[in-house]
Design an enzyme around this catalytic site. Structure first.
Site, PDB file in Angstrom:
ATOM      1  N   GLY A 148       0.829  -1.208   0.008  1.00  0.00           N
ATOM      2  CA  GLY A 148       0.021  -0.030  -0.096  1.00  0.00           C
ATOM      3  C   GLY A 148       0.820   1.312  -0.023  1.00  0.00           C
ATOM      4  O   GLY A 148       0.266   2.472   0.279  1.00  0.00           O
ATOM      5  N   HIS A 150      11.575   1.127   2.358  1.00  0.00           N
ATOM      6  CA  HIS A 150      11.241  -0.316   2.330  1.00  0.00           C
ATOM      7  C   HIS A 150      12.193  -1.032   3.404  1.00  0.00           C
ATOM      8  O   HIS A 150      12.148  -2.159   3.718  1.00  0.00           O
ATOM      9  CB  HIS A 150      11.258  -0.821   1.126  1.00  0.00           C
ATOM     10  CG  HIS A 150      10.074  -0.570   0.132  1.00  0.00           C
ATOM     11  ND1 HIS A 150       8.916  -0.693   0.407  1.00  0.00           N
ATOM     12  CD2 HIS A 150      10.268  -0.346  -1.229  1.00  0.00           C
ATOM     13  CE1 HIS A 150       8.392  -0.045  -0.562  1.00  0.00           C
ATOM     14  NE2 HIS A 150       9.136  -0.168  -1.519  1.00  0.00           N
ATOM     15  N   SER A 200       0.235  -9.357  -5.272  1.00  0.00           N
ATOM     16  CA  SER A 200       0.660  -8.177  -5.935  1.00  0.00           C
ATOM     17  C   SER A 200       1.899  -8.423  -6.457  1.00  0.00           C
ATOM     18  O   SER A 200       2.219  -7.647  -7.565  1.00  0.00           O
ATOM     19  CB  SER A 200       0.447  -7.198  -4.793  1.00  0.00           C
ATOM     20  OG  SER A 200       0.583  -5.658  -5.308  1.00  0.00           O
ATOM     21  N   ARG A 215      -3.545  -1.668  -9.509  1.00  0.00           N
ATOM     22  CA  ARG A 215      -3.984  -3.138 -10.043  1.00  0.00           C
ATOM     23  C   ARG A 215      -5.669  -3.153  -9.498  1.00  0.00           C
ATOM     24  O   ARG A 215      -6.384  -2.257  -9.775  1.00  0.00           O
ATOM     25  CB  ARG A 215      -3.444  -4.211  -9.805  1.00  0.00           C
ATOM     26  CG  ARG A 215      -3.503  -5.473 -10.636  1.00  0.00           C
ATOM     27  CD  ARG A 215      -2.566  -6.783 -10.128  1.00  0.00           C
ATOM     28  NE  ARG A 215      -2.784  -7.169  -8.931  1.00  0.00           N
ATOM     29  CZ  ARG A 215      -3.703  -8.287  -8.620  1.00  0.00           C
ATOM     30  NH1 ARG A 215      -4.348  -8.825  -9.299  1.00  0.00           N
ATOM     31  NH2 ARG A 215      -3.605  -8.447  -7.184  1.00  0.00           N
ATOM     32  N   LYS A 216      -5.857  -4.156  -8.796  1.00  0.00           N
ATOM     33  CA  LYS A 216      -7.175  -4.041  -8.219  1.00  0.00           C
ATOM     34  C   LYS A 216      -7.488  -3.502  -6.757  1.00  0.00           C
ATOM     35  O   LYS A 216      -8.513  -3.043  -6.324  1.00  0.00           O
ATOM     36  CB  LYS A 216      -7.385  -5.618  -7.772  1.00  0.00           C
ATOM     37  CG  LYS A 216      -7.919  -6.557  -8.979  1.00  0.00           C
ATOM     38  CD  LYS A 216      -8.208  -7.760  -8.577  1.00  0.00           C
ATOM     39  CE  LYS A 216      -8.808  -8.841  -9.778  1.00  0.00           C
ATOM     40  NZ  LYS A 216      -8.881 -10.347  -9.186  1.00  0.00           N
ATOM     41  N   GLY A 217      -6.317  -3.650  -5.956  1.00  0.00           N
ATOM     42  CA  GLY A 217      -6.557  -2.926  -4.626  1.00  0.00           C
ATOM     43  C   GLY A 217      -7.544  -3.691  -3.917  1.00  0.00           C
ATOM     44  O   GLY A 217      -8.106  -2.836  -3.157  1.00  0.00           O
TER      45      GLY A 217
END
Ligand code: PAP
Length: 323
Positions: free
Chosen positions: A75, A134, A164, A289-291
């Site tokens: 996210g 990260h 993902s 993408r879809k989330g």
């Protein structure tokens, strides 16, 4: 994966002699994309490792810095957009003049361990600086050198992260989205030997950090952000010291406006995110993408689910965290 510098990350042409020597004392591995080494319990491709060292040595933090931390594909893009929108909200009366309308969030919020980031450009100043990372908590803390900066961590269900990652990897490598790529991604993900892995240690590092120092480390979940975006955005604003006023909430509907601006649909509809690319040529559209929550159910076999669930259960046992 690490956005703008994906290809830079995978290479090892920016590694100094000193760092090469250091690498000889570290655990090393190799995958289909490049050489990896394990430093402070986290795996990096060599150029990124050099950038981590540069960050720890040369970054000049200031108290008001904010760091947005995630494991890749948890996210990051969303958290960056929401935070930018929160911090910038007083500056943009003209809704068409918002930085998020003409820039991808990754271009606005620099990654601290980016191989192409010029740290000398970030000298302490009077304004709030927003960064992303990260790296795991302990590695970030070392680079913050005792400054009480605010860190926001967003975690996401590991199986959704895996799915993902698989799709993203296929897109940027321009290969077909196949089961065999999923299997190899699954294997290294479960082994923990993937870029920035193991994910469990990563998440736990921030979880413990947030328990120890909740006023400086906020632990958020992608799923909670999806489930109750209004409450979670307010929580984020309060943590960052810029809570919504009653007037903002009631009269101008500021919370909903930000949620709408930063929704996957709105962001992915913007021209910049449809046709723009990172400096290294990775299409911004690959970050949208879809989330969805639970997309893993359509892709993982029951054997894969039981294996990864067992690992998660073992790694998180006693921590008080589930994800
Ligand atoms: P990064 O760590 O490489 O920057 P990151 O943004 O964390 O990537 O991951 C992309 C994921 O976030 C995608 O998830 P999916 O593959 O399961 O669909 C992407 O769809 C999702 N995402 C991107 N923007 C948003 C948003 N505005 N709201 C919700 N999810 C989003």
């Amino acid at each position: 994966m690490a956005h703008n510098e994906i290809y830079e990350n995978l290479r090892d042409d920016k590694v100094s002699e000193e760092t090469r020597k250091l690498i000889t004392s570290l655990p090393t591995d190799k995958d289909s994309q490049g050489n990896l080494c394990k430093y402070q319990a986290c795996w990096y491709y060599y150029n990124t490792f050099q950038a981590v060292i540069n960050f720890q040595k040369h970054f000049q933090p200031q108290e008001t810095d904010i760091v947005l931390a995630t494991f890749p594909k948890s996210g990051t893009t969303w958290l960056k957009a929401l935070t930018v929108a929160l911090l910038e909200r007083s500056k943009h009366d003209d809704p068409l003049n918002h930085p998020l309308l003409s820039n991808n969030p990754h271009a606005i919020v620099p990654l601290l361990e980016s191989p192409t980031l010029d740290l000398t450009k970030f000298l302490p100043s009077s304004s709030t600086r927003l960064f992303s990372t990260h790296m795991p908590f302990h590695t970030v803390k070392e680079g913050l050198k005792g400054y009480p900066c605010k860190i926001v961590y967003m975690c996401r269900n590991a199986k959704d992260v895996l799915i993902s990652l698989w799709h993203f990897r296929c897109k940027y490598q321009k290969i077909e989205v196949t089961k065999s790529v999923l299997e190899s991604t699954f294997e290294s993900f479960c082994r923990g030997g993937n870029f920035y892995g193991p994910i469990w240690d990563h998440v736990l590092s921030y979880w413990r950090g947030s328990l120890e120092d909740p006023s400086h480390v906020l632990f958020m979940k992608y799923e909670e952000m999806k489930e109750e975006p209004y409450a979670q955005l307010k929580r984020l604003a309060e943590f960052l010291g810029c809570p919504f006023t009653e007037e903002e909430e009631e009269e101008s509907g500021a919370v909903n406006k930000i949620l709408e601006l930063c929704s996957l649909r709105s962001l992915s509809d913007l021209e910049i995110n449809k046709s723009g690319k990172t400096v290294n040529g990775v299409d911004y559209k690959y970050f949208f993408r879809k989330g969805e929550v639970g997309d893993w159910k359509y892709h993982l076999t029951p054997e894969m689910v039981s294996k990864i669930d067992m690992i998660i259960e073992e790694k998180l046992r006693g921590s008080g965290l589930s994800f």
